[in-house]
Design an enzyme around this catalytic site. Structure first.
Site, PDB file in Angstrom:
ATOM      1  CG  HIS A 167      -0.005   0.561   2.724  1.00  0.00           C
ATOM      2  ND1 HIS A 167       0.842  -0.562   3.049  1.00  0.00           N
ATOM      3  CD2 HIS A 167      -0.247   1.297   3.627  1.00  0.00           C
ATOM      4  CE1 HIS A 167       0.948  -0.169   4.136  1.00  0.00           C
ATOM      5  NE2 HIS A 167       1.223   1.097   4.213  1.00  0.00           N
ATOM      6  CG  ASP A 213       1.609   5.132   4.796  1.00  0.00           C
ATOM      7  OD1 ASP A 213       1.255   4.014   4.971  1.00  0.00           O
ATOM      8  OD2 ASP A 213       2.817   5.441   4.847  1.00  0.00           O
ATOM      9  CG  HIS A 235       4.799   1.252   2.691  1.00  0.00           C
ATOM     10  ND1 HIS A 235       4.390   2.022   2.147  1.00  0.00           N
ATOM     11  CD2 HIS A 235       4.522   1.296   4.570  1.00  0.00           C
ATOM     12  CE1 HIS A 235       3.077   2.694   3.543  1.00  0.00           C
ATOM     13  NE2 HIS A 235       3.663   2.092   4.446  1.00  0.00           N
ATOM     14  NE  ARG A 255       2.755   6.473   9.157  1.00  0.00           N
ATOM     15  CZ  ARG A 255       1.651   5.727   8.171  1.00  0.00           C
ATOM     16  NH1 ARG A 255       1.778   4.654   7.929  1.00  0.00           N
ATOM     17  NH2 ARG A 255       0.286   6.755   7.997  1.00  0.00           N
TER      18      ARG A 255
HETATM   19  C1  SIN Z   1       3.382   1.798   8.431  1.00  0.00           C
HETATM   20  O1  SIN Z   1       3.206   2.721   8.024  1.00  0.00           O
HETATM   21  O2  SIN Z   1       2.549   1.009   6.645  1.00  0.00           O
HETATM   22  C2  SIN Z   1       3.505   0.443   8.396  1.00  0.00           C
HETATM   23  C3  SIN Z   1       4.639   0.374   7.679  1.00  0.00           C
HETATM   24  C4  SIN Z   1       5.692  -0.783   9.235  1.00  0.00           C
HETATM   25  O3  SIN Z   1       5.843  -1.185  10.409  1.00  0.00           O
HETATM   26  O4  SIN Z   1       7.513  -1.284   8.978  1.00  0.00           O
END
Ligand code: SIN
Length: 277
Positions: free
Chosen positions: A102, A104, A253, A268
């Site tokens: 995906h 974000d 990612h 994050r």
């Molecule tokens: C995310 O922000 O989608 C999670 C990424 C992660 O935990 O590595």
């Protein structure tokens, strides 16, 4: 002015590790310029040994734009810090954030430009890597007729199915809560590099506008398979206080959840973006 920053690519297509900079302090103009250019060149950049406070991480993010507030922060928030998405997985988790390819919050009308994740607790037995994929490379690998076909299409990205599933699993489902749903081009052009990339993903993209349901499903299934090809990817192995900063406009990612029931935690910060074109 000369810079002490060192940039080591992870693959020629995506990813670079940067050393020689302390992200807990305001960057100099020169450092900021180098980091911004590295993000444009490598789509995701990695830093090691960046111990910092929540406020320092937010201040680092603000050097790249205003901070985004997540539409599902009631599930993953941090008290007193609405701009933080708390990644906190362990024995009680039934799903983890980003456990599928995906970009974000692509359901937002103006999806985030970038995200900055710092992990401070790593699964002791290993695992918990994050995979990144270049959507420039995925676009470039398409045939010219397919590029022309997709170039005229847009798709609906809906936050509901993903966020409602997660809320139900966490026991905090609120049927009155409405999540964003917006239409974006299937192929977008990066506002800074001018390069084209594929902009659909399995978590948020529901259907292609103007196509019958079966054609939309077939095209999306093809694209979901195509964008997940390993030759567009790099893989990041986290250490305590590593930071990954990715460009949501041209990279996807996928967070690997291969460490259950061990714990993986971090914060994050997400930077606001603009309307995809
Ligand atoms: C995310 O922000 O989608 C999670 C990424 C992660 O935990 O590595």
């Amino acid at each position: 002015m000369a810079t002490a920053l060192d940039i080591k690519p992870v693959t020629p297509l995506i990813g670079a590790e940067i050393s020689g900079v302390d992200l807990s302090k305001p960057l100099s103009d020169n450092e900021l310029g180098v980091v911004k250019q590295a993000l444009r060149d490598h789509l995701v950049i990695f830093f090691r040994d960046q111990d910092m406070t929540v406020d320092q991480q937010k201040d680092f993010g603000r050097q790249f734009g205003d901070l985004h507030i997540h539409p599902a922060r009631d599930r993953n928030g941090l008290e007193g810090h609405p701009e933080i998405l708390y990644i906190n997985n362990g024995p009680n988790s039934s799903r983890v954030n980003g456990d599928e390819w995906h970009t974000d919050v692509s359901c937002d009308p103006e999806p985030p430009m970038g995200s900055i994740l710092r992990l401070f607790e790593i699964p002791p037995s290993g695992g918990g890597d994050t995979l990144f994929a270049s959507m420039y490379a995925a676009y470039d690998a398409l045939s010219e007729p397919m590029k022309a076909f997709l170039g005229g299409l847009s798709a609906v990205h809906d936050g509901g199915p993903n966020y409602i599933d997660r809320a139900k699993r966490a026991g905090i489902y609120d049927p009155t809560k409405v999540f964003p749903a917006n239409e974006h081009p299937v192929i977008r052009t990066h506002p800074e590099t001018g390069k084209k990339s594929i902009y659909v993903n399995k978590i948020f993209t529901q259907h292609i506008v103007g196509l019958p349901k079966d054609e939309s499903r077939a095209i999306l299934d093809f694209l979901f398979q195509h964008i997940a090809k390993p030759n567009f990817q790099c893989r990041f192995k986290w250490e305590e206080h590593s930071v990954a900063f990715w460009d949501n406009r041209c990279a996807l990612h996928h967070a690997m959840w291969d460490y259950y029931p061990e714990v993986r935690r971090g914060y994050r910060v997400t930077i606001k973006g603009d309307k995809p074109v």
